[in-house]
Write an enzyme that holds these catalytic residues in place. Structure first.
Site, PDB file in Angstrom:
ATOM      1  N   ASP A   1      10.378  11.661  -5.157  1.00  0.00           N
ATOM      2  CA  ASP A   1      10.380  10.730  -6.281  1.00  0.00           C
ATOM      3  C   ASP A   1      10.760  11.510  -7.537  1.00  0.00           C
ATOM      4  OD1 ASP A   1       9.574   8.785  -4.584  1.00  0.00           O
ATOM      5  OD2 ASP A   1       7.538   8.581  -5.371  1.00  0.00           O
TER       6      ASP A   1
ATOM      7  N   ASP B   1      11.852  -2.985   2.189  1.00  0.00           N
ATOM      8  CA  ASP B   1      10.396  -2.827   2.180  1.00  0.00           C
ATOM      9  C   ASP B   1       9.799  -4.063   2.831  1.00  0.00           C
ATOM     10  OD1 ASP B   1      10.773  -0.505   0.765  1.00  0.00           O
ATOM     11  OD2 ASP B   1      10.254  -1.371  -1.181  1.00  0.00           O
TER      12      ASP B   1
END
Lengths: 219, 259
Positions: B11, B130
């Site tokens: 990230d 997702d």
């Protein structure tokens, strides 16, 4: 001929910068250009490429690069094609039934996709060398390289294949003839061994230009 | 033989890696380029950077990171997060990313998948999905956007098929149920999607150890496994994971000898 630069052909290929960076990393100081004059003075010429065959051929044609490339290759000067830059050398591609440069006798065919044989052929696969060649010196047969493609080359003259890879079918993943070499995989994304191939190519081209130079170049 | 891929994921916020990395002595554990190089040396097959920079005013930090990574890292990497248009894709690819990953924007504008595939080739377009298991169902998953917050009503398998048909070259499938728990990937979800499409699937969400990865590849039929924490915190090295997978009979690229 003096030591011309390594020229990377600029036609908006997606891997243009990655290829140039890899060449820079091995000390080649590549010139990125779409100018036929640069192709003419090149000590080595590199044709990158990703994406679709028709788009590639259209861009090469629009920029007036087809004739300069064909003339360069016809003179058997050092040339490296990568991925779509390899496929473009064959007679034609099944991808959109596209006529290609026709430098090498063979065609580009689609992999048959299935849930257990995914297409694109994406990831690290092995390449077996079928003979020795300066460009793969020091790179063991069976080494892993990074592939990403949905179509693969075939050749009608088996002696053109320098390396071979299996993905459902066995296909020539490296082609070589005279001072031309082409890889289906991406040496610029294949870690140290990929960089070794660029280094070998650049040094090979340098030796060739020295050998053919009437006046020894200053060091 | 084509090998299955092991993909560490970072990230990135304002060009810096967040959620610390502690697997090895690093001069700067937040420097994406240094980390990427370390993982390349360790034998990572690819890398994924997920840009979580909140403000689009700070995109230039991401651009700098992508360019610097491409200068020094010679394995493929994907950039996701904040990519909303073909122009965003073009910028990332030209800076040196191999692929771009789109998620919410692909659902809001599915034509973006077609446009990206047409302009840059399918191989450059990853669609991230997702999904969350529908309660009480045996094998149904719903697609969520905005990091798993917003339900879409879309069936994950149907959306996966549509994304592949539109030209996605790869699907990055994350289970919101298992993500962060380190108790294994959602094998049912992976298998349902992987068997329904002919493009490669990357498994994501839930890696706690190599046995989970073996399962995702062998039973979930994924082509690649993505993990973050277990690598970043040094729970397992890439080498350990690869040795485990190879011993389980999966085709794996050995960790290259140190140069």
């Amino acid at each position: 001929m003096t030591h011309g630069p390594v020229v990377v052909i600029d036609y908006d290929a997606g891997n243009l910068r990655s290829v140039s960076r890899a060449l820079g990393h091995v000390g080649a100081e590549p010139v990125v250009s779409a100018d036929p004059a640069d192709i003419d003075r090149a000590g080595a010429l590199v044709l990158p490429g990703v994406g679709a065959a028709a788009d590639t051929m259209a861009k090469l044609s629009e920029r007036g690069l087809v004739e300069p490339i064909l003339e360069y290759i016809a003179a058997d000067r050092p040339f490296l094609g990568v991925c779509m830059g390899m496929q473009a050398l064959l007679l034609r591609s099944e991808e959109g039934d596209t006529p290609c440069l026709g430098v090498l006798p063979g065609e580009v065919r689609r992999f048959e996709p299935s849930p257990d044989r995914k297409v694109p052929h994406m990831g690290w696969n092995t390449v077996e060398w079928l003979r020795e060649h300066p460009v793969v010196e020091g790179v063991p047969s069976g080494s892993y390289f990074y592939f990403v493609h949905s179509y693969h080359p075939t050749v009608s003259d088996a002696s053109l294949a320098l390396g071979e890879t299996e993905y459902g079918v066995r296909f020539p993943s490296v082609l070589a003839r005279g001072h031309l070499v082409a890889t289906q995989f991406h040496p610029e994304k294949s870690g140290e061994l990929g960089l070794r191939i660029y280094r070998n190519f650049v040094e090979w081209a340098r030796r060739l230009s020295t050998a053919s130079s009437p006046v020894p170049a200053a060091t | 033989m084509l090998t299955r891929r092991i993909i560490p994921c970072f990230d990135v916020d304002n060009g810096r890696v967040v959620k610390g990395v502690s697997f090895v002595e690093l001069r700067d554990a937040g420097d994406p380029v240094e980390l990427a190089r370390a993982y390349e040396q360790q034998g990572a097959d690819e890398l994924v950077f997920l840009d979580i920079t909140a403000s689009s005013d700070n995109r230039s930090t991401t651009y700098d990171m992508v360019a610097a990574t491409a200068d020094q890292v010679f394995i493929p990497f994907t950039v996701g997060g904040g990519i909303r248009s073909a122009l965003d894709m073009k910028v990332m690819l030209e800076l040196g990313a191999e692929k771009v990953s789109i998620n919410t924007s692909a659902i809001q504008t599915p034509e973006l998948i077609n446009e990206g595939a047409y302009r840059f080739g399918s191989q450059a377009v990853v669609v991230a999905i997702d999904a969350r298991r529908v309660r009480g169902s045996k094998g149904q998953w719903e697609v969520f956007t905005h990091g798993g917050r917003n339900p879409t009503g879309l069936d994950a398998v149907e959306w996966a098929k549509e994304a592949a048909t539109r030209g996605a070259g790869e699907l990055l499938v994350t289970s919101m149920d298992t993500d962060g728990h380190q108790s294994g990937y959602d094998i049912g979800l992976l298998r349902a999607i992987s068997d329904a499409v002919t493009v490669p699937v990357i498994a994501s969400g839930g890696a706690g150890g190599p046995e989970h990865m073996t399962k995702a590849l062998a039973e979930g039929h994924a082509s690649a496994v993505l993990a973050a924490s277990i690598f970043h915190f040094g729970t397992y090295s890439i080498r350990e994971v690869k040795e485990h997978l190879a011993a389980a009979g999966l085709p794996i690229r050995p960790v290259p000898a140190a140069s």
